[in-house]
Design a protein around this motif. Structure first.
Motif, PDB file in Angstrom:
ATOM      1  N   THR A   7       0.356  -7.094   3.905  1.00 54.04           N
ATOM      2  CA  THR A   7       1.388  -6.386   3.154  1.00 54.04           C
ATOM      3  C   THR A   7       1.546  -6.990   1.769  1.00 54.04           C
ATOM      4  OG1 THR A   7       2.604  -5.854   5.185  1.00 54.04           O
ATOM      5  CG2 THR A   7       3.807  -5.713   3.107  1.00 54.04           C
ATOM      6  N   ARG A  14       3.041   0.339  -6.639  1.00 55.43           N
ATOM      7  CA  ARG A  14       2.593   0.262  -5.243  1.00 55.43           C
ATOM      8  C   ARG A  14       1.167  -0.246  -5.168  1.00 55.43           C
ATOM      9  NH1 ARG A  14      -0.025   3.137  -1.151  1.00 55.43           N
ATOM     10  NH2 ARG A  14      -0.636   4.882  -2.506  1.00 55.43           N
ATOM     11  N   GLU A  26      -1.783  -1.653  -2.095  1.00 59.85           N
ATOM     12  CA  GLU A  26      -2.127  -1.823  -0.693  1.00 59.85           C
ATOM     13  C   GLU A  26      -3.338  -2.729  -0.581  1.00 59.85           C
ATOM     14  OE1 GLU A  26      -0.224  -0.669   1.620  1.00 59.85           O
ATOM     15  OE2 GLU A  26       1.034   0.630   0.363  1.00 59.85           O
ATOM     16  N   ARG A  71       8.272  -3.868   0.536  1.00 58.58           N
ATOM     17  CA  ARG A  71       7.750  -2.662  -0.101  1.00 58.58           C
ATOM     18  C   ARG A  71       8.918  -1.781  -0.507  1.00 58.58           C
ATOM     19  NH1 ARG A  71       3.464  -1.611   4.715  1.00 58.58           N
ATOM     20  NH2 ARG A  71       5.470  -1.462   5.777  1.00 58.58           N
TER      21      ARG A  71
END
Length: 358
Positions: free
Chosen positions: A169, A162, A164, A329
């Protein structure tokens, strides 16, 4: 038809197509503007000549002849090529390779980008990435400027883990560390531990944040009080001292490599795990330790993450429209491992919270 060295050249293509070599170069290297200037009929003649001569001297020619290079790039922020089969990054790369092969593509590792303090940075290396159709990125310590720059470009990519960015995005395939950590801590409370500590990395990178979030969720649900100990740079003995000073009977540890050191320190002091102290790892050991202890904790779906990142990248390549943010995601579940390093707290411990390991 080919030149003296047996390989077709742009001059051979030009001769077969009945155009100048400058026109061939314009079509190969001029992008959409060059193709419009040359005209569709001329472009088709050049493409036919490329197929006839077998000219594949550069990736641009392959793009035109086959639609894309069918090359998938891999960029790693740390040196991750496996030293042996126990290497932490090995399963990620196995998944990447297997899925790339299944899709009929080739892999290209990018290793010549600038390096600082053992970490690679894309920096000015974006132009090199264009050799591939898209790129899979891997590594714990990414660079937010790189991510922002990548998002500003029309270049498909997918991160393993993950990530950010304030710039938009980031396409990624991550592991659900929040749920996995919460379930491990819940199991410790279910065993009868009244206080469970979190020992480890308190930095704000995404893997650490997710684990901390899962820990706090479980502690709040149990009506207990969080005990968060910064284990960065500590030896196993120093971490064990902190655990003892807070009266803990159980702790979850991240990064996982610290857990074996804490256990070894406890054994050296005549303590047992899990008899005197329950320990759980929040993930796989990263250093390929040969320790054969059946650790409580969870396993990261590393091979599946590598494969899924390649699929996500490929979906971006073949989709006629931009994928929605939710589709970019993706999170895969971890496997909970009950293990043998956790158990019920010793009956002789004080219920007042002052009887931890010392």
């Amino acid at each position: 038809m080919p030149g003296a060295n047996g390989r077709a050249t742009q001059a051979d293509v030009a001769r077969v197509a009945g155009v100048s070599q400058a026109t061939v170069s314009l079509i190969l290297n001029g992008g959409d503007t060059g193709r419009r200037r040359a005209g569709e009929q001329t472009r088709r003649r050049v493409l036919d000549a490329i197929r006839m001569t077998g000219y594949v001297a550069n990736p641009a020619a392959q793009r035109l002849a086959g639609g894309r290079t069918r090359i998938i790039g891999v960029f790693t922020y740390e040196p991750v090529f496996p030293r042996d089969s126990r290497d932490f990054y090995h399963p990620f790369l196995v998944g990447v390779e297997a899925q790339t092969e299944e899709l009929g593509c080739d892999l290209l590792f990018f290793t010549s980008t600038p390096s600082r303090e053992g970490r690679r940075l894309l920096g000015g290396g974006f132009r090199r990435l264009g050799i591939a159709d898209g790129c899979v990125l891997l590594g714990r310590h990414d660079d937010k400027r790189d991510l922002a720059d990548l998002l500003s470009r029309d270049f498909p990519f997918a991160f393993i883990g993950r990530r950010e960015s304030d710039a938009g995005t980031v396409p990624y395939v991550g592991a659900d560390y929040v749920t996995a950590t919460r379930e491990v801590v819940e199991r410790l409370f279910a065993l009868g531990h009244e206080r469970v500590g979190f020992v480890g990395d308190l930095r704000r990178d995404e893997p650490s944040v997710d684990r901390a979030q899962g820990y706090h969720q479980a502690v709040r649900a149990a009506g207990s009080r969080p005990v968060v100990l910064n284990g960065t740079g500590l030896t196993g003995g120093e971490a064990l001292d902190l655990i003892g000073e807070t009266g803990l009977t159980a702790a979850v540890v991240w990064p996982s490599g610290l857990a074996p050191d804490i256990r070894a320190a406890a054994l050296a002091r005549g303590k047992s795990v899990p008899g005197d102290l329950s320990l759980a790892q929040l993930g796989d050991v990263e250093d390929g330790s040969p320790d054969d202890i059946d650790w409580t904790g969870f396993r990261i779906p590393r091979e599946q993450m590598g494969a899924a990142a390649v699929r996500l990248l490929f979906e971006q390549l073949v989709s006629p429209t931009l994928l929605p943010a939710d589709a970019l995601r993706r999170s895969l579940p971890c496997t909970i491992v009950p293990g043998a390093t956790t158990g019920a707290p010793a009956r002789t411990r004080s219920r007042s919270g002052g009887g931890g390991v010392r």
